[in-house]
Design an enzyme around this catalytic site. Structure first.
Site, PDB file in Angstrom:
ATOM      1  N   ARG A   1      38.822  32.532  48.365  1.00 43.92           N
ATOM      2  CA  ARG A   1      39.153  33.946  48.401  1.00 43.92           C
ATOM      3  C   ARG A   1      37.818  34.701  48.495  1.00 43.92           C
ATOM      4  O   ARG A   1      36.810  34.270  47.938  1.00 43.92           O
ATOM      5  CB  ARG A   1      39.907  34.406  47.142  1.00 43.92           C
ATOM      6  CG  ARG A   1      41.378  33.991  47.121  1.00 43.92           C
ATOM      7  CD  ARG A   1      42.184  34.737  48.176  1.00 43.92           C
ATOM      8  NE  ARG A   1      43.610  34.429  48.152  1.00 43.92           N
ATOM      9  CZ  ARG A   1      44.184  33.465  48.872  1.00 43.92           C
ATOM     10  NH1 ARG A   1      43.456  32.697  49.657  1.00 43.92           N
ATOM     11  NH2 ARG A   1      45.485  33.271  48.797  1.00 43.92           N
TER      12      ARG A   1
ATOM     13  N   GLU B   1      40.203  42.076  53.401  1.00 42.88           N
ATOM     14  CA  GLU B   1      40.515  41.493  54.703  1.00 42.88           C
ATOM     15  C   GLU B   1      41.386  42.508  55.440  1.00 42.88           C
ATOM     16  O   GLU B   1      42.478  42.810  54.958  1.00 42.88           O
ATOM     17  CB  GLU B   1      41.272  40.169  54.543  1.00 42.88           C
ATOM     18  CG  GLU B   1      40.370  39.039  54.100  1.00 42.88           C
ATOM     19  CD  GLU B   1      41.129  37.773  53.722  1.00 42.88           C
ATOM     20  OE1 GLU B   1      40.484  36.884  53.148  1.00 42.88           O
ATOM     21  OE2 GLU B   1      42.354  37.678  53.975  1.00 42.88           O
TER      22      GLU B   1
ATOM     23  N   HIS C   1      41.104  34.685  58.067  1.00 50.67           N
ATOM     24  CA  HIS C   1      42.018  34.036  57.118  1.00 50.67           C
ATOM     25  C   HIS C   1      43.126  33.287  57.849  1.00 50.67           C
ATOM     26  O   HIS C   1      44.319  33.555  57.673  1.00 50.67           O
ATOM     27  CB  HIS C   1      42.610  35.059  56.134  1.00 50.67           C
ATOM     28  CG  HIS C   1      43.105  34.419  54.867  1.00 50.67           C
ATOM     29  ND1 HIS C   1      43.262  35.106  53.683  1.00 50.67           N
ATOM     30  CD2 HIS C   1      43.487  33.149  54.587  1.00 50.67           C
ATOM     31  CE1 HIS C   1      43.714  34.286  52.740  1.00 50.67           C
ATOM     32  NE2 HIS C   1      43.863  33.097  53.266  1.00 50.67           N
TER      33      HIS C   1
END
Lengths: 363, 327
Positions: free
Chosen positions: A279, A308, A327
């Protein structure tokens, strides 16, 4: 493309009225009968369909067990739609799990996450409403481990830069010195977070004859260590000092937030690369920017950032020694399918009062 | 004392280009003349040259160059591929040819896996989207990749490099098929979990990733053409770390444009580099790197060391580590 959400306007009351009409021909009656059967399925609230939601191919997996209301339509009239929702399926960017949304779902039994990370869910709060939380560990591990190695190799061997040079119509020098890479075979990989994903990363690193170090809250068994040739570093500092590639595979928790900051980056070799598939907030991003700018470390390869996506003027975007992917660590159709299957399995098990494969228990 | 050292003709890239850090290794045993300087006056400079150290096909070793080098004893190549050298012709001048097998294998195998993963997981596209200031949609469905773990890797050419690629694929629990002129031993197959495909066609039909690791020879030129590409799965990716001419490039362009195969990842093309208007450059499902398969400092250093070792052994009449014998 037919909008799935439009079909959801057929509610039970309308179907019952139609069935009472006497002169419906047989095929229509059959269609209505089918609709009654479908309408027995519980309702699930989920994120947007299409580009940032579920891949179209995977919708049938959900529709086998649920009628679906997408979040955008829910927001048109929460009071009307809320009471029928028994499950929230969490996927992609939109997470309809904030307190005000949950409060309008009196029938909610489960928040089922697609993916293993649940740092975006307040599990304690959700549980306090009598609602269970589930996730999808295990099924995400292969694709995520593959991504970690993909990022490591792409960074080490300057694959992005090499491609850009090769295909640019204006390139004159095809082999600048800046394309010289770092050796992966025989180098030292330090894995921080040796869970299911971390172990698979170690296995892949071993295939490259890498020396594997790992740091974890608890030591793995001797068999597990020998299976991947991994050496335990009780002190994370030792791993940081010796590794050529530091790979972060922890989950995000209060303990791991900002785990890698200025001090840790300073301990790393100046020839080392940081790879993050956990993360964004596991890394102190401002410290990382400074470390990259000052050549304290060689490079970073990140599938995750905070936030993000990053703001379009963020310094990380302009650094030549940073590789960033949006991601996509689990984004293969094969793995997405497994995640959706497990997410649905978990939700169905809760609603049926059966044994739940992956319930997230509060700490 | 330095002036007693023999003279070597070298590429400009080695003397003062991308590989200049490695020049001291050469200067330990040779005085060096850069090819560009040689061209100023070949008649003057040529006679002192006893060794030509070839890097990225430079200096050339064609008749028009070699005729100026009456004292030449060895053409020592940096790298294992010697398809650019006319070995029988060079030997006919009484000159030996050497190359550097073995030392290139790890880095090249790493590159093969790097290309395979970058292609499968859309890493180049993902990065470009992530860092573009104008990006609004960060996760278009075009970024959906293909699963590597558990997929089938078919290696064509199971030499030192091919075996190392197999080992790496095994780490991803890939099923490994291979095709080679000769079958490897049972131990070698078991070490990497590889299954022999006597017929290359079977490998092509079953593989999700076809990896080319042959050397370039008359037998392997155009080995992968329209017929072979048609045999491949439409979901398959071609990875080439051998030589551009192993693939019929025009056939490859057509196959990619018509979605006969999914994608290609190439560290080698023909020519290198491709003309700036070549169709391969514009295809969205092609990944190209500029022949950097051995370009790490560690491996480049080993290549130069072995190249110099070979050349010195020839000049001293000692046992030569890697002489290339004609077929």
């Amino acid at each position: 493309m037919q909008s799935v959400c439009v079909r959801r306007l057929w509610g039970s009351a309308q179907v019952t009225r139609l069935l009472k009409v006497t002169n419906i021909n047989r095929s229509v009656r059959q269609l209505q009968h089918k609709k009654v059967m479908e309408d027995d399925k519980p309702w699930a609230l989920t994120s947007e369909l299409g580009e940032e939601g579920f891949v179209e191919d995977l919708m049938p997996i959900i529709k086998q067990h649920f009628q679906i209301l997408c979040y955008k339509d829910f927001l048109q009239n929460p009071q009307l739609h809320g009471p029928k929702i028994q499950a929230v399926l969490v996927w992609g960017k939109t997470h309809p799990t904030d307190p005000s949304t949950l409060r309008s779902l009196p029938s909610l039994k489960v928040v089922a996450n697609g993916g293993v990370g649940i740092d975006h869910l307040d599990v304690q709060y959700i549980n306090s409403l009598g609602v269970k939380v589930t996730n999808t560990p295990g099924v995400v591990s292969d694709a995520t481990a593959d991504m970690a190695l993909g990022l490591l190799l792409a960074s080490a061997r300057k694959i992005v830069q090499g491609h850009q040079i090769s295909v640019d119509p204006n390139t004159t020098n095809h082999k600048p010195q800046s394309l010289m890479g770092v050796e992966v075979t025989g180098s030292t990989m330090g894995i921080i977070g040796m869970g299911h994903i971390g172990c698979k990363i170690a296995q892949r690193g071993k295939g490259f004859d890498m020396k594997i170090l790992y740091h974890n809250r608890t030591r793995r068994s001797v068999e597990e260590e020998q299976a991947v040739g991994a050496t335990y570093c009780e002190k994370m500092d030792d791993l940081l000092k010796e590794s050529d590639f530091v790979v972060l595979a922890v989950n995000l928790s209060p303990e791991t937030t900002g785990l890698i900051s200025t001090r840790e980056l300073n301990l790393m070799k100046p020839t080392a690369t940081l790879v993050n598939i956990s993360r964004g907030r596991v890394v102190d991003q401002d410290a990382l920017v400074k470390a990259l700018q000052s050549e304290t470390i060689l490079a970073a390869a990140l599938d995750v950032t905070y936030p993000e996506p990053l703001p379009r003027d963020h310094p990380l975007l302009g650094l030549p020694n940073v590789l960033i992917t949006p991601h996509v660590g689990t984004d293969t159709l094969f793995t997405n399918r497994k995640m959706v299957q497990r997410m649905v399995e978990n939700a169905v098990a809760v609603l049926k009062g059966q044994s739940i494969p992956n319930e997230v228990k509060p700490k």
